[in-house]
Design a protein around this motif. Structure first.
Motif, PDB file in Angstrom:
ATOM      1  N   SER A  21       0.828  -1.211   0.000  1.00  0.00           N
ATOM      2  CA  SER A  21       0.000   0.000   0.000  1.00  0.00           C
ATOM      3  C   SER A  21       0.862   1.261   0.000  1.00  0.00           C
ATOM      4  CB  SER A  21      -0.954   0.007   1.195  1.00  0.00           C
ATOM      5  OG  SER A  21      -0.234  -0.025   2.408  1.00  0.00           O
ATOM      6  N   ARG A  22       1.995   1.223   0.695  1.00  0.00           N
ATOM      7  CA  ARG A  22       2.916   2.373   0.700  1.00  0.00           C
ATOM      8  C   ARG A  22       3.521   2.570  -0.692  1.00  0.00           C
ATOM      9  NH1 ARG A  22       3.449   6.481   3.114  1.00  0.00           N
ATOM     10  NH2 ARG A  22       5.640   6.466   3.612  1.00  0.00           N
ATOM     11  N   LEU A  23       3.907   1.464  -1.322  1.00  0.00           N
ATOM     12  CA  LEU A  23       4.476   1.595  -2.666  1.00  0.00           C
ATOM     13  C   LEU A  23       3.436   2.125  -3.644  1.00  0.00           C
ATOM     14  CD1 LEU A  23       6.921  -1.381  -3.323  1.00  0.00           C
ATOM     15  CD2 LEU A  23       7.411   0.964  -2.667  1.00  0.00           C
ATOM     16  N   GLU A  24       2.188   1.716  -3.482  1.00  0.00           N
ATOM     17  CA  GLU A  24       1.127   2.245  -4.351  1.00  0.00           C
ATOM     18  C   GLU A  24       1.019   3.756  -4.204  1.00  0.00           C
ATOM     19  OE1 GLU A  24      -2.579   0.149  -3.681  1.00  0.00           O
ATOM     20  OE2 GLU A  24      -1.552  -1.778  -3.874  1.00  0.00           O
ATOM     21  N   GLU A  25       1.108   4.253  -2.963  1.00  0.00           N
ATOM     22  CA  GLU A  25       1.065   5.704  -2.737  1.00  0.00           C
ATOM     23  C   GLU A  25       2.230   6.406  -3.435  1.00  0.00           C
ATOM     24  OE1 GLU A  25       1.012   6.512   1.483  1.00  0.00           O
ATOM     25  OE2 GLU A  25      -0.566   5.016   1.802  1.00  0.00           O
ATOM     26  N   PHE A  26       3.432   5.855  -3.275  1.00  0.00           N
ATOM     27  CA  PHE A  26       4.601   6.446  -3.926  1.00  0.00           C
ATOM     28  C   PHE A  26       4.429   6.423  -5.441  1.00  0.00           C
ATOM     29  CE2 PHE A  26       6.861   4.782  -0.006  1.00  0.00           C
ATOM     30  CZ  PHE A  26       6.946   6.021   0.602  1.00  0.00           C
ATOM     31  N   GLY A  27       3.884   5.327  -5.956  1.00  0.00           N
ATOM     32  CA  GLY A  27       3.672   5.200  -7.397  1.00  0.00           C
ATOM     33  C   GLY A  27       2.708   6.244  -7.926  1.00  0.00           C
ATOM     34  N   GLU A  28       1.627   6.494  -7.198  1.00  0.00           N
ATOM     35  CA  GLU A  28       0.676   7.532  -7.607  1.00  0.00           C
ATOM     36  C   GLU A  28       1.366   8.893  -7.698  1.00  0.00           C
ATOM     37  OE1 GLU A  28      -3.076   7.917  -5.509  1.00  0.00           O
ATOM     38  OE2 GLU A  28      -3.149   5.738  -5.264  1.00  0.00           O
ATOM     39  N   THR A  29       2.141   9.206  -6.676  1.00  0.00           N
ATOM     40  CA  THR A  29       2.871  10.474  -6.657  1.00  0.00           C
ATOM     41  C   THR A  29       3.835  10.551  -7.833  1.00  0.00           C
ATOM     42  OG1 THR A  29       2.709  10.577  -4.250  1.00  0.00           O
ATOM     43  CG2 THR A  29       4.428  11.917  -5.280  1.00  0.00           C
ATOM     44  N   TYR A  30       4.581   9.482  -8.080  1.00  0.00           N
ATOM     45  CA  TYR A  30       5.567   9.448  -9.163  1.00  0.00           C
ATOM     46  C   TYR A  30       4.874   9.642 -10.506  1.00  0.00           C
ATOM     47  CZ  TYR A  30      10.051   7.718 -11.183  1.00  0.00           C
ATOM     48  OH  TYR A  30      11.250   7.573 -11.836  1.00  0.00           O
ATOM     49  N   ARG A  31       3.781   8.937 -10.719  1.00  0.00           N
ATOM     50  CA  ARG A  31       3.065   9.065 -11.988  1.00  0.00           C
ATOM     51  C   ARG A  31       2.480  10.475 -12.150  1.00  0.00           C
ATOM     52  NH1 ARG A  31       2.053   3.860 -10.430  1.00  0.00           N
ATOM     53  NH2 ARG A  31       0.091   4.381  -9.390  1.00  0.00           N
ATOM     54  N   ASP A  32       1.959  11.066 -11.077  1.00  0.00           N
ATOM     55  CA  ASP A  32       1.376  12.411 -11.140  1.00  0.00           C
ATOM     56  C   ASP A  32       2.433  13.480 -11.391  1.00  0.00           C
ATOM     57  OD1 ASP A  32      -1.127  11.338 -10.675  1.00  0.00           O
ATOM     58  OD2 ASP A  32      -1.207  11.958  -8.561  1.00  0.00           O
ATOM     59  N   GLN A  33       3.550  13.404 -10.678  1.00  0.00           N
ATOM     60  CA  GLN A  33       4.604  14.428 -10.778  1.00  0.00           C
ATOM     61  C   GLN A  33       5.525  14.216 -11.967  1.00  0.00           C
ATOM     62  OE1 GLN A  33       5.344  15.340  -6.054  1.00  0.00           O
ATOM     63  NE2 GLN A  33       6.859  14.153  -7.105  1.00  0.00           N
ATOM     64  N   GLY A  34       5.782  12.951 -12.299  1.00  0.00           N
ATOM     65  CA  GLY A  34       6.760  12.635 -13.339  1.00  0.00           C
ATOM     66  C   GLY A  34       8.182  12.594 -12.817  1.00  0.00           C
ATOM     67  N   TYR A  35       8.354  12.674 -11.513  1.00  0.00           N
ATOM     68  CA  TYR A  35       9.658  12.619 -10.848  1.00  0.00           C
ATOM     69  C   TYR A  35       9.405  12.380  -9.360  1.00  0.00           C
ATOM     70  CZ  TYR A  35       8.465  17.277  -9.202  1.00  0.00           C
ATOM     71  OH  TYR A  35       7.829  18.331  -8.624  1.00  0.00           O
ATOM     72  N   LEU A  36      10.486  12.153  -8.621  1.00  0.00           N
ATOM     73  CA  LEU A  36      10.413  12.048  -7.158  1.00  0.00           C
ATOM     74  C   LEU A  36      11.419  13.011  -6.547  1.00  0.00           C
ATOM     75  CD1 LEU A  36      10.158   8.173  -6.785  1.00  0.00           C
ATOM     76  CD2 LEU A  36       8.333   9.830  -6.312  1.00  0.00           C
ATOM     77  N   THR A  37      11.061  13.574  -5.417  1.00  0.00           N
ATOM     78  CA  THR A  37      11.956  14.474  -4.690  1.00  0.00           C
ATOM     79  C   THR A  37      12.884  13.653  -3.786  1.00  0.00           C
ATOM     80  OG1 THR A  37      10.488  14.680  -2.782  1.00  0.00           O
ATOM     81  CG2 THR A  37      10.155  16.248  -4.621  1.00  0.00           C
TER      82      THR A  37
END
Length: 174
Positions: A21-37
């Motif tokens: 579930s945590r990875l799914e959250e990170f994945g949503e953020t990554y797909r929305d932003q197009g990058y990770l901080t």
């Protein structure tokens, strides 16, 4: 093999593995932003390996963004893992968390347990305790085969393989 994946996916909740579930959250953020901080990468690294997550803070913020943007541009798995492992705090298992978060239908979280399970199931030969980009490519092939055969996502097969090793291993991991 379908029942193998189903049974071990059910057991996964009893392991110390990364929370899907945590990875799914990170994945949503990554797909929305197009990058990770850097902070987002730190959180992923902390989920994967609490002991070494602090190394992520050594990366310049801009580098984190650029590398994770570039990961989405390159096609092959080796290059994706190799880019991520160029960041401090990221070895292949932690890098695989980033890829599995972004695209669970193509990628899985891999580590010593997953390799050992693939070896027990005769997909690979020999034991490994550390991994690089080439080892990720070696593991992801059979994981994708199992996913295609069973109808589970690649990430789910990875979780099941992790759980299987947790269930059957005698003694300590290393």
């Amino acid at each position: 093999m379908e029942s193998f994946v189903a049974d071990n996916l059910e057991y996964y909740a009893e392991t110390q593995g990364v929370l899907p579930s945590r990875l799914e959250e990170f994945g949503e953020t990554y797909r929305d932003q197009g990058y990770l901080t850097r902070d987002q990468l730190y959180e992923i690294a902390y989920e994967s390996s609490t002991r070494s997550a602090y190394h992520v803070e050594k990366n310049p913020e801009e580098r984190c963004r650029t590398v994770t943007e570039n990961v989405l541009i390159v096609e092959d798995d080796f290059s994706k893992i190799h880019l991520l492992t160029g960041l401090s705090g990221f070895k292949a298992p932690t890098a695989s968390c980033v890829l599995a978060a972004y695209d669970p239908d193509r990628h899985a979280v891999v580590d010593t347990r997953v390799w050992a399970s693939l070896e027990r199931l005769d997909y690979l030969e020999g034991r490994k305790e550390s991994f690089d980009a080439a080892d990720y490519v070696t593991m992801i092939g059979p994981i994708r085969e199992i996913a295609a055969e069973t109808g589970y996502s690649v990430a789910e097969v990875g979780y099941a393989l992790f759980a299987y090793d947790d269930k059957v291993r005698d003694g300590t991991l290393h």
